[in-house]
Each structure stands twice: as structure tokens, then as C-alpha cells.
Design an enzyme around this catalytic site. Structure first.
Site, PDB file in Angstrom:
ATOM      1  N   VAL A  14      31.215   7.640  43.848  1.00  0.00           N
ATOM      2  CA  VAL A  14      30.439   6.694  44.664  1.00  0.00           C
ATOM      3  C   VAL A  14      30.811   6.833  46.143  1.00  0.00           C
ATOM      4  O   VAL A  14      29.941   6.740  47.030  1.00  0.00           O
ATOM      5  CB  VAL A  14      30.637   5.244  44.163  1.00  0.00           C
ATOM      6  N   ARG A  49      40.896  15.450  47.136  1.00  0.00           N
ATOM      7  CA  ARG A  49      39.624  14.815  46.772  1.00  0.00           C
ATOM      8  C   ARG A  49      39.075  14.024  47.977  1.00  0.00           C
ATOM      9  O   ARG A  49      37.884  14.083  48.288  1.00  0.00           O
ATOM     10  CB  ARG A  49      39.871  13.880  45.586  1.00  0.00           C
ATOM     11  N   VAL A 132      27.025  -4.991  40.008  1.00  0.00           N
ATOM     12  CA  VAL A 132      26.137  -5.313  38.882  1.00  0.00           C
ATOM     13  C   VAL A 132      24.863  -4.479  38.980  1.00  0.00           C
ATOM     14  O   VAL A 132      24.138  -4.548  39.980  1.00  0.00           O
ATOM     15  CB  VAL A 132      25.764  -6.811  38.879  1.00  0.00           C
ATOM     16  N   GLU A 190      31.966   7.902  29.844  1.00  0.00           N
ATOM     17  CA  GLU A 190      33.290   8.311  30.312  1.00  0.00           C
ATOM     18  C   GLU A 190      34.048   8.953  29.145  1.00  0.00           C
ATOM     19  O   GLU A 190      33.727   8.718  27.979  1.00  0.00           O
ATOM     20  CB  GLU A 190      34.091   7.075  30.739  1.00  0.00           C
ATOM     21  N   ASP A 201      32.216  -4.047  29.707  1.00  0.00           N
ATOM     22  CA  ASP A 201      31.636  -3.745  31.024  1.00  0.00           C
ATOM     23  C   ASP A 201      30.415  -4.650  31.284  1.00  0.00           C
ATOM     24  O   ASP A 201      30.292  -5.251  32.354  1.00  0.00           O
ATOM     25  CB  ASP A 201      31.239  -2.269  31.083  1.00  0.00           C
ATOM     26  N   LYS A 205      29.815  -7.851  34.157  1.00  0.00           N
ATOM     27  CA  LYS A 205      28.648  -7.988  35.049  1.00  0.00           C
ATOM     28  C   LYS A 205      27.920  -9.305  34.762  1.00  0.00           C
ATOM     29  O   LYS A 205      27.472  -9.997  35.684  1.00  0.00           O
ATOM     30  CB  LYS A 205      27.711  -6.793  34.856  1.00  0.00           C
TER      31      LYS A 205
HETATM   32  N1  HSE Z   1      29.827   2.439  32.812  1.00  0.00           N
HETATM   33  C1  HSE Z   1      28.785   1.768  33.522  1.00  0.00           C
HETATM   34  C2  HSE Z   1      27.461   1.990  32.748  1.00  0.00           C
HETATM   35  C3  HSE Z   1      28.687   2.297  34.923  1.00  0.00           C
HETATM   36  O1  HSE Z   1      27.423   2.755  31.785  1.00  0.00           O
HETATM   37  O2  HSE Z   1      26.488   1.348  33.088  1.00  0.00           O
HETATM   38  C4  HSE Z   1      28.168   1.324  35.925  1.00  0.00           C
HETATM   39  O3  HSE Z   1      28.889   0.161  36.010  1.00  0.00           O
END
Ligand code: HSE
Length: 444
Positions: A14, A49, A132, A190, A201, A205
Site C-alpha cells: 500500500v 524495501r 474498511v 495471505e 478481519d 471492519k
Molecule cells: N485481507 C483483506 C481482504 C484485505 O481479504 O479483504 C483488506 O483488508
């Protein structure tokens, strides 16, 4: 006017996107912000990086604290992630009088109350559009565009990884493990996708959306969270036959107290049957979408990319522009962090899952014998649960006995009653496997 100077903590994907978009659109952004926005310093533990991301455009180092302490830095972008060092550095940046832009949903969902209070005391902004639904400006929409409304509910697909997996499971008729492996191979998931597939996750949000929608503190610890790990291909197929798709929905809803239900906020993430005819049911692949129901506006729907370098950078830079425009405004005249004035926040609690009201999809694998269905429907009736639709199909071959799958859709009921009914049905000797329960929302 002198450029708005920004320090970047964490030079990942990002961060790279943010540099690229700021550079490519610098003239448009300057015309909007009224001044140039420039990332002048980057800090990352991995110096190579950081250099790759910044090129010649910024000074690179590995000392985040030194970056925060620089007097010329107006704002800090936190793209480290997690709730450890990121929390410490964000609080230090706030204490140093820096505005903060973050994409860190876990940090705000868990420590938001502390962070927003610190920002208020120090007269700085903590902006989090990127936290979000990535590039979708849902925070802006809720906090500003819909400010006239009493928000009634929000239902969102706010995890792209799980939406990709569910789309693959439905379209290719594959099981969860195969779809997850595909998602990892294609770079959607991931290497450690635990937070995605367990729903955590999305719950981070949803916690933020809930706070903004209802003017309540962030309450992640009270969210009900269920991921897609146990979802079976058979249920996706049955749902389809009944006119539904299964999505991992993040739902937050205001529930008034009534004679039958307790009042409070629903905050939950779980696989959900959604009628196939709803637009949100047709959001496929890694895309995100958020439905918001307001009393004045009715239903609105926001759709777009929820992750990725430039979509997320789009949200990060929008926050930077907001801050650059408002940096000199009296803090009392800024848009409140959680949409409502801090003194007007309400202490509405999150309802326990047993008090949530929703409809259900049930699948029971039963012995194909006379009277089985009557006993099952009798138990549902005893618990005051009304049946909406019923389907019987030959199930998986059993060990010699005739088995059948019974699929039941119910009308809305209080979850606690359904849990009690399931326990009773499960105890029947003719129920041969664990009963599958998936919640169902009409989103009408
Ligand atoms: N791991 C999150 C997704 C990335 O799959 O939406 C964005 O927050």
C-alpha cells in the site's frame, strides 16, 4: 503554500501504491488540496524495501520514532498493521501533535476508544478510510454523506479473500480447502489467511462501521464472529436451488427493545444466505460491497475493490487531502472521528448472539423413516419457529441405511430459541449427523 509533509511508517504494497498515485496524480491532488502533498520520509525495518518504495522521492530510514519526532512532518501514515508496535507508534505520533492516517482495522477495532480520545486531547485527526473496504469511500459516505439519516442497518461483504473463496466454491463446485489453496496460489489470500477465513478481519471492519453508524464506542470483543471454514459445498448448492447465495456478511443493526426482544446493537459476522436477486448477492471474486439502510435515503449500496495497492492508496490519499484542507481548522469544527460528537456518543451495548433475530437455513441428515419430518417440524413449532420452505433430497449414502437431507428455511426468530430447538432435534436418534445451521437475511 508550503507542501503538506507526510511521513510513512511501513513500506509495503500500500505504501508503494500511495507513492505511485501521489506522483501520477500530483497536479489533480494539489488542485483539490490547495497545496502539494509530499511523502518526505519513510521508515521501515527493511531498508531495501523502503528504498524500493520511495525511490529518490523521500528520505529513508529504519527509525520510526525519529521520523515521528521531525518537526517538519505534518502527518504520519501508519501502514505497519497489527495491534502491537503500530499502537505504540500511533499514540506517540498523536502525542507529538501529528495527524495520523491509518489502514489498520485491527488497531481501531480493538484500541479505537483510546486512540480517538488521545487524538481529541491533542487536537489532531486520526483518519481511517482505508481501514474498511479499501478503495470504497464507505467511511466518508456514512460519516458525512448520510449524516441526515438514522442508520438502521449495514450489511457488507468486507473481506475480499473469503468472497473469492465462496465464489470459487459456488462456480466450480469445489470444497473450501481446494478454493482456499486456489486463493493462495493466485495471491488473493495471505500465506496465513487465519484472520480472513475465521471472520476476524471482517469483524474488525464491522466494529468500525457499527461505531460510526450508531455513535457507539468500538466493541470488537462483543462481536459474534463465525468464518467460512466449516462451510460445505452441499449447502452452497442447496442454497442455490432455493434461490439464495451464501456470502460472508458483516452485519450491524440497531434493534429497539420490544416485548419479545431485548434492545441494543447487533454486531455479527457469519456465512449468510442472501436472496440471489439482491445486487449484493452477485458481488463475486475479491470485490467488496456495503449496503446501508438509512431511514431517509432508503437502501444504498457501495461497491468496489476492498484491497490492493492503488485502491487502498486511493483511500489513504483522500484522508491526506481532507487533513491538508482542515489542518488549520478549529478541532471543534472538524468532522468527528466516529461521526457523532464525542459527548453525544451512546452507551448502547452489543446484543449477545442468543438475542439476535434472524431467519435460518437448516440441513438435517436423517433416516428416511415414517414420522421423522413430523418430529422435526413439531420441535420447531414447540419453540415458536415458523417454517418458510422445506426441501427433501437424497443425501450422502449412509452405512447401509436410507438417508435423506432435509433442508428447512425458517422465518425470523430469536437465535436462542433456534439453539434450543437444534439441541432437541440433534438428540433424535433419526438425526444422523451434525445439523448445519446458516443464518439467512432478506436485506429487503
Ligand atoms: N485481507 C483483506 C481482504 C484485505 O481479504 O479483504 C483488506 O483488508
Amino acid at each position: 503554500m508550503k507542501p503538506f509533509q507526510v511521513g510513512l511508517l511501513g513500506a509495503g504494497v500500500v505504501g508503494g501504491g500511495t507513492f505511485a498515485v501521489l506522483q501520477r496524480n500530483q497536479e489533480e491532488i494539489r488542485r483539490r488540496a490547495g497545496r502539494e502533498i509530499r511523502i518526505t520520509h519513510v521508515a521501515d525495518v527493511d531498508l531495501a524495501r523502503a528504498r524500493r518504495v520511495a525511490g529518490d522521492a523521500a528520505e529513508v530510514g529504519n527509525d520510526a520514532r525519529a521520523l515521528i519526532a521531525r518537526p517538519e512532518i505534518d502527518a504520519v501514515i501508519e501502514l505497519i498493521g497489527g495491534t502491537g508496535i503500530a499502537r505504540t507508534l500511533v499514540l506517540e505520533a498523536i502525542a507529538a501533535g501529528k495527524h495520523v492516517v491509518t489502514a489498520n482495522k485491527a488497531l481501531l477495532a480493538v484500541h479505537g476508544t483510546e486512540i480517538f480520545a488521545a487524538a481529541g486531547e491533542n487536537g489532531v485527526v486520526v483518519a481511517f478510510e482505508a481501514a474498511v473496504a479499501g478503495g470504497i469511500p464507505i467511511i466518508k459516505a456514512l460519516r458525512e454523506g448520510l449524516t441526515a439519516n438514522r442508520i438502521e442497518w449495514i450489511a457488507g461483504i468486507i473481506n475480499g479473500t473469503t468472497n473469492f473463496i465462496l465464489s470459487e466454491m459456488r462456480e466450480k463446485r469445489i470444497d473450501f480447502a481446494t478454493a482456499l489453496a486456489d486463493a493462495q496460489r493466485l495471491g488473493y489470500a495471505e500465506a496465513d489467511p487465519t484472520f480472513d477465513i475465521t471472520g476476524v478481519d471482517a469483524a474488525h471492519k464491522a466494529t468500525i462501521l457499527s461505531a460510526i453508524a450508531f455513535g457507539v464506542p468500538v466493541q470488537f470483543a462483543k462481536a459474534y464472529v463465525e468464518g467460512i471454514v466449516d462451510l460445505q459445498a452441499a449447502d452452497i448448492a442447496y442454497a442455490e436451488q432455493l434461490g439464495y447465495r451464501i456470502k460472508l456478511l458483516a452485519i450491524t443493526k440497531r434493534r429497539e427493545a420490544s416485548a419479545n426482544h431485548a434492545g441494543g446493537i447487533e454486531l455479527r459476522v457469519h456465512p449468510t444466505l442472501v436472496p440471489s436477486r439482491r445486487l449484493i448477492a452477485n458481488v463475486e471474486g475479491a470485490m467488496n460491497a456495503v449496503m446501508v439502510q438509512g431511514d431517509a435515503v432508503g437502501t444504498t449500496l457501495y461497491y468496489g475493490k476492498g484491497a490492493g495497492a492503488e485502491p487502498t492508496a486511493s483511500a489513504v490519499i483522500a484522508d491526506l487531502v481532507d487533513i491538508a484542507r482542515l489542518a488549520t481548522a478549529d478541532p471543534d469544527h472538524r468532522v468527528p472521528h466516529l461521526a457523532f460528537q464525542p459527548a453525544a456518543m451512546q452507551d448502547l451495548g452489543v446484543l449477545p448472539i442468543d438475542d439476535v433475530v434472524t431467519a435460518f437455513y437448516l440441513r438435517l441428515q436423517v433416516a428416511d423413516e415414517t414420522g421423522v419430518l413430523a418430529r422435526i417440524t413439531g420441535i420447531l413449532a414447540e419453540h415458536g419457529i415458523s417454517i418458510d420452505a422445506l426441501l427433501q433430497r437424497p443425501g450422502a449414502a449412509g452405512a447401509g441405511e436410507a438417508r435423506t437431507d432435509v433442508i428447512i428455511l425458517t422465518h425470523d426468530t430469536v437465535e436462542g430459541r433456534m439453539t434450543a430447538a437444534i439441541a432437541k432435534m440433534q438428540a433424535l436418534p433419526t438425526v444422523l449427523a451434525k445439523i448445519v445451521r446458516i443464518r439467512k437475511e432478506d436485506l429487503a
